[in-house]
Design a protein around this motif. Structure first.
Motif, PDB file in Angstrom:
ATOM      1  N   ILE A 181       0.828  -1.307   0.426  1.00 48.93           N
ATOM      2  CA  ILE A 181       0.182   0.147   0.085  1.00 48.93           C
ATOM      3  C   ILE A 181       0.800   1.266   0.163  1.00 48.93           C
ATOM      4  O   ILE A 181       0.344   2.290  -0.710  1.00 48.93           O
ATOM      5  CB  ILE A 181      -0.531  -0.378   1.387  1.00 48.93           C
ATOM      6  N   SER A 211       2.803   1.737  -3.596  1.00 53.19           N
ATOM      7  CA  SER A 211       1.785   2.031  -4.745  1.00 53.19           C
ATOM      8  C   SER A 211       1.818   3.746  -4.067  1.00 53.19           C
ATOM      9  O   SER A 211       1.372   4.548  -5.185  1.00 53.19           O
ATOM     10  CB  SER A 211       0.753   0.951  -5.015  1.00 53.19           C
ATOM     11  N   SER A 220      -5.279   3.196  -9.104  1.00 55.12           N
ATOM     12  CA  SER A 220      -6.556   2.615  -8.759  1.00 55.12           C
ATOM     13  C   SER A 220      -7.160   1.345  -8.815  1.00 55.12           C
ATOM     14  O   SER A 220      -7.531   0.712  -8.161  1.00 55.12           O
ATOM     15  CB  SER A 220      -7.284   3.496  -9.293  1.00 55.12           C
ATOM     16  N   SER A 266      -4.882  -1.132  -7.656  1.00 50.58           N
ATOM     17  CA  SER A 266      -5.519  -1.885  -6.372  1.00 50.58           C
ATOM     18  C   SER A 266      -6.208  -2.435  -5.748  1.00 50.58           C
ATOM     19  O   SER A 266      -6.985  -3.511  -5.745  1.00 50.58           O
ATOM     20  CB  SER A 266      -5.618  -0.629  -5.192  1.00 50.58           C
ATOM     21  N   ASP A 312      -5.661  -5.800  -6.658  1.00 50.11           N
ATOM     22  CA  ASP A 312      -4.567  -6.619  -6.477  1.00 50.11           C
ATOM     23  C   ASP A 312      -5.350  -6.999  -5.228  1.00 50.11           C
ATOM     24  O   ASP A 312      -5.257  -8.039  -4.396  1.00 50.11           O
ATOM     25  CB  ASP A 312      -3.928  -5.300  -5.371  1.00 50.11           C
TER      26      ASP A 312
END
Length: 392
Positions: free
Chosen positions: A125, A128, A147, A150, A153
């Motif tokens: 986190i 990124s 985004s 993520s 992910d």
């Protein structure tokens, strides 16, 4: 049972942990294979010798730039083919990024269906967030890709058959942003013993042998994450009134030349040693006053555990994940705010003014940070996953 480990490269903490697990599983009679996406150096730092098969995909490092979704899909297609050839019973993905790639590979026509476990070693986190940019159209587009990545992910983690986190604070960080899973394991990485007899750097040896000098050590790659700039600025500040301090920097990296230039600019290049990558960091730790880690973010920084295993304490920044948990578990160490020159300088001064602290935590380290306990937790999780697959 055939277990396949997928690792990003051959250098760093995660590959070392994977190598330890592979060795334990091989000794236990499992068939173990390893897929390495890219090799960062011509000489192997971790070679995964215990694996029956080691496949190096040789994917260029530029393909891992956040936002390069087309490239990542291309890697996922290649990965799908490799897994289809290996036909393992279970996959262990050694990062959230690899978990995403494997998750995407499952959508490739003809892909081999196999359960997977995600082994989360780092605070991705924070990684990124560092890459996010502002004030331009291209930055806006890149942030949109970040985004999207993520979201994928998170979906990939949710769909895993099991999740392993290297510390409680890392799990809590993801749980706080909505991660929910029915099969979570917390497993501290093993503090692997050194077997190298590599001699000390000559300058380091002379410093350690001089009882009038107080020498600190930092072992971390030269990367923005590790914040050597704050470390050098704090060290320069302390050196103004404490002429007997020295600093040894172990490691390599893209920013090494820049950090060397900063040391020269701060006029501390004569008291800071760039010793390069070494195979025996604990030999340096054991002779130092303390080990320093100034990172912006971490996963479970084993360098701190290895420092304590060497009998010395540490100074570390209060990252969102890692150092504070190690400090609380082992009941030692000084925790300071990240990116704070004054706080780091004050912590260094405290260690200069106080006598050498001898740390003895061998029992706790053997219990919490052992290769055996790490392998056992993974084995139990694998058995749970495989048994459920068999029932279904």
């Amino acid at each position: 049972m055939h277990i396949c480990h997928i690792v990003l490269n051959n250098i760093g903490g995660a590959p070392k942990v994977a190598d330890s697990l592979i060795s334990s599983q091989s000794k236990a009679g499992y068939e173990v294979s390893t897929v390495v996406l890219t090799v960062l150096e011509s000489r192997w730092i971790v070679s995964f010798k215990a694996a029956k098969t080691v496949i190096v995909m040789k994917v260029a490092g530029t393909l891992f730039i956040i936002g390069g979704m087309i490239h990542q899909i291309w890697v996922a297609i290649k990965l799908s083919g490799v897994i289809a050839e290996q036909k393992p019973d279970i996959i262990v993905c050694h990062s959230a990024f690899i978990t995403k790639l494997f998750y995407l590979s499952k959508f490739i026509p003809g892909s081999f269906s196999v359960p997977y476990i995600s082994y989360i070693h780092s605070d991705y986190i924070s990684e990124s967030q560092v890459k996010c940019k502002t004030n331009s159209i291209s930055a806006l587009i890149q942030n949109l890709f970040i985004s999207l990545a993520s979201r994928i992910d998170m979906l990939a983690l949710q769909q895993a058959s099991g999740l392993i986190f290297v510390c409680n604070s890392l799990y809590q960080r993801l749980a706080n942003i909505g991660l929910k899973h029915h099969r979570i394991v917390i497993s501290y990485n093993p503090a692997i013993d050194e077997i190298s007899n590599q001699p000390l750097h000559p300058t380091a040896k002379s410093w350690f042998n001089n009882s009038q000098l107080i020498t600190f050590v930092c072992a971390s790659r030269f990367h923005h994450q590790k914040d050597h700039k704050t470390l050098l600025k704090a060290f320069a500040k302390v050196s103004e009134n404490h002429l007997n301090i020295r600093l040894i920097l172990l490691g390599e990296g893209d920013l090494e030349t820049e950090i060397q230039a900063l040391a020269k600019f701060l006029d501390i290049d004569e008291i800071v040693l760039f010793a390069g990558s070494v195979l025996n960091p604990r030999a340096y730790f054991s002779l130092s006053r303390a080990v320093i880690l100034a990172s912006h973010f971490e996963g479970l920084p084993l360098v701190l555990v290895e420092a304590v295993a060497s009998g010395v304490t540490f100074i570390a920044t209060d990252c969102p994940v890692g150092p504070r948990e190690i400090s609380e578990v082992l009941k030692c160490g000084t925790i300071i705010p990240p990116s704070n020159v004054d706080a780091l300088a004050a912590a260094i001064i405290d260690h200069v003014k106080t006598p050498q602290e001898n740390i003895e935590r061998s029992e706790q380290i053997a219990q919490l940070f052992s290769a055996a306990s790490c392998a056992e937790r993974l084995e139990v999780l694998i058995e749970q996953v495989i048994s459920k697959v068999s029932i279904n």
